[in-house]
Design a protein around this motif. Structure first.
Motif, PDB file in Angstrom:
ATOM      1  N   ALA A  95      -3.625   1.028   6.293  1.00 58.88           N
ATOM      2  CA  ALA A  95      -2.807  -0.159   6.010  1.00 58.88           C
ATOM      3  C   ALA A  95      -1.420  -0.048   6.611  1.00 58.88           C
ATOM      4  CB  ALA A  95      -2.706  -0.364   4.500  1.00 58.88           C
TER       5      ALA A  95
ATOM      6  N   ALA B 289      -5.273   4.703  -5.805  1.00 59.29           N
ATOM      7  CA  ALA B 289      -4.685   4.650  -4.463  1.00 59.29           C
ATOM      8  C   ALA B 289      -5.289   5.738  -3.584  1.00 59.29           C
ATOM      9  CB  ALA B 289      -3.172   4.800  -4.536  1.00 59.29           C
TER      10      ALA B 289
ATOM     11  N   THR C 189      -4.448   3.927   2.704  1.00 59.55           N
ATOM     12  CA  THR C 189      -3.009   3.726   2.869  1.00 59.55           C
ATOM     13  C   THR C 189      -2.578   4.003   4.297  1.00 59.55           C
ATOM     14  OG1 THR C 189      -2.639   4.342   0.558  1.00 59.55           O
ATOM     15  CG2 THR C 189      -0.732   4.386   2.025  1.00 59.55           C
TER      16      THR C 189
ATOM     17  N   ALA D  62       0.830  -1.206   0.000  1.00 61.49           N
ATOM     18  CA  ALA D  62       0.000   0.000   0.000  1.00 61.49           C
ATOM     19  C   ALA D  62       0.865   1.258   0.000  1.00 61.49           C
ATOM     20  CB  ALA D  62      -0.925  -0.005   1.212  1.00 61.49           C
TER      21      ALA D  62
ATOM     22  N   VAL E  38      -4.165  -3.905  -4.398  1.00 56.61           N
ATOM     23  CA  VAL E  38      -3.457  -3.684  -3.138  1.00 56.61           C
ATOM     24  C   VAL E  38      -4.076  -4.552  -2.038  1.00 56.61           C
ATOM     25  CG1 VAL E  38      -2.984  -2.004  -1.309  1.00 56.61           C
ATOM     26  CG2 VAL E  38      -2.676  -1.370  -3.709  1.00 56.61           C
TER      27      VAL E  38
ATOM     28  N   TYR F 224      -3.487  -5.908   2.212  1.00 55.13           N
ATOM     29  CA  TYR F 224      -2.785  -5.802   3.490  1.00 55.13           C
ATOM     30  C   TYR F 224      -3.577  -6.610   4.514  1.00 55.13           C
ATOM     31  CZ  TYR F 224      -6.275  -2.101   4.339  1.00 55.13           C
ATOM     32  OH  TYR F 224      -7.447  -1.402   4.470  1.00 55.13           O
TER      33      TYR F 224
END
Length: 756
Positions: free
Chosen positions: A341, A333, A338, A295, A632, A634
């Motif tokens: 993550a 994104a 982010t 990420a 992405v 996580y």
């Protein structure tokens, strides 16, 4: 004077805990090195041995694969390298009398530390079916047992031939040749459990599964990103390279869930000023949550693309493929996701971006913190995306740097130790030896364990290493191994794998890196490949620990003669007599090894070709470097649970336990500890110094428990915990692996805590 090994196992769950250190190496490292060396070797042997480590006329350290420069220090080793050498060059001995006094049931109760401290194994040992302890056996008898079991198999694919990274190029080439002449590609190796994810990602994106930088590139870089790696413990000589880069003006970003002393400040023991003051290495520490790296790099790539003039448009146009797909994916994104993550702040990421944009030469280094997750391959591809956007592959001071953790693990793969070999390699092997190698893919480590568990594999032959200690899901793995007909371990010292056996078992003692190797044609040398593609010779200087030892090439050659017999036209006896004849054959099979003997004789060795680095040529399916755009991922962790990463202590190299201290983290005298952020501990009711059982949670619903761990409040990233392996390998499900590479996901284990 050397000391005797411990008679009893020390307590390992009651350590002394002090605050973590903020600098690595220095005078404490020197003192610890000398103490360990003296305990194992004595003073005179210590001097005679350590002064030959990593020297041009000496032997390659049996520890990590970090390269040496052309100019060597007199003491060209680190603290942990000295420990590795001391353990191998020890004066302690494990004789047949030791095995007579310690039945298998006793060995099975001992810790890895105690087993390793007993010393060098001196004779071949055999555990007969129904026996309760190992007994001495002749080499001829040992090879007869192996031949009996292998020739009785219903298929060659019922045999597994595992390789540890310590194995030399010559031994590895012979080992894979034997396996393929026998009829199988079942060649699992330790790389399956560590940098397989790197190889998978790099082969797809740049066309070769190795790093693209040299030691000189690190010295010339303007920015070095060290992600998911702890050089201070795992690759201490790397700190010298980072120090040199800093002196030349480089900036360093560290991305890791734990702060590590070596990245904070390095006190170089080679210089008086270094020992006193040291050099601050980190310019920016990004304390990322476990598994949040993909990420982070995806968002950085989005920001680079959105910054006017930040991408190398000429490089992208001429040398890459798939930019549009990456740009579209990167556009999605999201800052909020982010930050969730990664656990980072927006200013931290913006500062990292500014450092990336200011650099004209960037290197990204990484290790297991990136490779041992479900989405590990996608994460490393995202790292490559960043470098491709900036044109940072194929120019000085820039590139990819997966830091290998075991001496010659990369060389073993180059020599053909791979369960999925390239057709071109097999074609060349078959042409050279007049054999027909199997073309079907073999088993990697995880699939090997599954095959033993399911009764599809019946013989495990391990060339070095500690298979049981290195692999995941300990209870499943041990039960699988006990189902086999025969286990064989080529070893210098005892480890847990010798106590977990098939119906019959053999221990074949071998020469180490420090030992002189004299064969019928005279004194021999072997070669190794370091983490940056340099190949050089290694020559031991000590008398072997016992007259009953054989070298690894000799063991393979004699086994091949016993198993294959007169049906094999391969000159196995010649290969044992003179390793130069092995190198002649390698030169005609493996690209880049032309004129191998002459080039290996050079004191500095030689560098293998690397098309992306040398000529910006990318041998991928598209003929260009490939951008990728994976979704992405996580880890999501349920309420009341933490995400555990397994890691090494400072007194440890892979599964070899040198001592019970983790000096830089403030842990002394114990290993059964779990590091938990104080805020998380407060929420979970885990008092510092309390004891807990760690229980992993996986979709199969099986309870995997590691009991009796002392809680240590430690500045880990929030939501994350850390504990040492192999003690916590029991928590890693066998089927929890990285996509594509099938590497065990040992760095992202969901755990709950229960009272001990």
């Amino acid at each position: 004077m050397a000391t005797k090994p411990p008679t009893g196992d020390p307590v390992q769950d009651a350590p002394q805990v002090t605050p973590p250190k903020h600098a690595a190496a220095g005078l404490p490292a020197i003192g610890h090195t000398l103490r360990i060396a003296q305990e194992q070797m004595g003073l005179a042997r210590t001097a005679r041995t350590l002064l030959k480590v990593n020297q041009k006329d000496g032997f390659d350290c049996p520890g990590c694969a970090w390269p040496e420069g052309d100019k060597r220090h007199t003491a060209e080793f680190c603290e942990n390298g000295a420990k590795a050498v001391a353990e191998e060059a020890t004066l302690r001995r494990v004789t047949p009398e030791f095995f007579a006094a310690h039945p298998l049931a006793d060995l099975a109760t001992r810790s890895g530390y105690w087993l390793g401290q007993q010393g060098r194994i001196t004779q071949p040992m055999y555990l007969p079916e129904g026996g309760d302890r190992y007994e001495a056996i002749s080499w001829e008898g040992a090879f007869s047992v192996i031949a009996e079991e292998l020739t009785a198999l219903g298929s060659p694919d019922e045999a597994l031939f595992y390789t540890s990274g310590r194995t030399s190029n010559e031994a590895a080439f012979l080992f894979q040749l034997f396996a393929r002449e026998f009829g199988t590609n079942n060649l699992p190796d330790c790389s399956n459990m560590c940098h397989e994810s790197s190889g998978s990602a790099l082969t797809e994106t740049i066309g070769i599964g190795k790093g693209s930088v040299s030691l000189e590139d690190l010295h010339q870089a303007e920015l070095i990103i060290v992600a998911g790696q702890n050089p201070g413990t795992n690759h201490p000589r790397m700190l010298s390279a980072l120090e040199k880069a800093k002196t030349a003006g480089a900036k360093i970003i560290s991305v890791n869930p734990l702060p590590e002393a070596g990245m904070e400040r390095f006190k170089n023991p080679q210089t008086p000023l270094g020992m006193l003051r040291g050099t601050a290495l980190n310019d920016l520490f990004l304390q990322i949550r476990i598994g949040g790296d993909q990420a982070l790099f995806r968002l950085l790539n989005k920001l680079v693309i959105e910054t006017q003039g930040a991408t190398d448009e000429d490089f992208i146009r001429e040398h890459t493929h798939g930019y549009e797909e990456l740009a579209a994916a990167a556009k999605e994104a999201d800052w909020d996701e982010t930050l969730t993550a990664t656990g980072l702040t927006r200013p931290e990421i913006e500062r990292a971006l500014a450092m990336i944009l200011a650099s004209k030469r960037t290197i990204v280094c990484w290790a297991m913190g990136l490779t041992q997750h479900k989405h590990a391959v996608a994460t490393i591809r995202e790292v490559v995306n960043l470098l491709l956007l900036r044109g940072d592959i194929g120019r000085p001071g820039a590139g990819v740097c997966p830091v290998r953790g075991h001496s010659n693990v990369q060389g073993d793969r180059t020599m053909g130790i791979f369960e999925r070999p390239a057709p071109a390699f097999l074609d060349a092997l078959d042409k050279e030896f007049g054999i027909t190698s199997p073309r079907g893919h073999g088993y990697d480590v995880v699939r090997s364990i599954q095959a033993m568990r399911d009764g599809r594999a019946k013989v495990l032959f391990a060339m070095g290493g500690n298979f049981v200690g290195a692999t995941p899901d300990t209870e499943v793995t041990e039960a699988a191994i006990r189902r086999t007909a025969l286990t064989v371990h080529v070893s210098t010292k005892l480890n847990r794998s010798h106590a977990v056996t098939g119906r019959r078992a053999l221990i074949l003692p071998t020469l180490g890196r420090t030992d002189k190797d004299v064969q019928a044609s005279g004194r021999q040398f072997v070669t190794v490949e370091d983490s940056m593609g340099m190949v050089h010779a290694s020559r031991g200087n000590l008398a072997p620990a016992s007259p009953h030892l054989l070298s690894e090439p000799a063991i393979v050659a004699r086994m091949a003669r016993a198993v294959l017999g007169t049906a094999s036209a391969t000159p196995w006896e010649q290969f044992e007599r003179d390793y130069a004849t092995v190198r002649d054959r390698i030169s005609r099979v493996v690209p880049g090894f032309e004129d191998f003997n002459a080039r290996a004789a050079r004191p500095e060795g030689f560098r293998l070709p690397h098309a992306p680095r040398d000529e910006r040529r990318f041998p991928t399916r598209t003929g260009k470097a490939n951008f990728t755009a994976a979704p992405v991922e996580y880890p999501r962790v349920p309420q009341g649970r933490l995400l555990l990463q397994t890691l090494r202590s400072h007194d440890q190299y892979n599964t070899t336990i040198y001592g019970l201290d983790d000096r830089y983290r403030g842990i002394t005298g114990g290993r059964r500890i779990v590091m938990v952020n104080p805020a998380d501990a407060a929420e979970l009711g885990l008092a510092d110094g309390s004891y807990t059982d760690l229980v992993s949670e996986w979709k199969d619903g099986v309870e995997r428990r590691a009991p009796g761990f002392r809680v240590v409040h430690y500045p880990t990233a929030r939501g994350c915990a850390a504990a040492y392996y192999p003690e916590t390998n029991v928590l890693v499900p066998l089927d929890s692996t990285a996509d594509t590479s099938n590497t065990p996901a040992s760095k992202s284990v969901v755990v709950r805590f229960e009272p001990a």
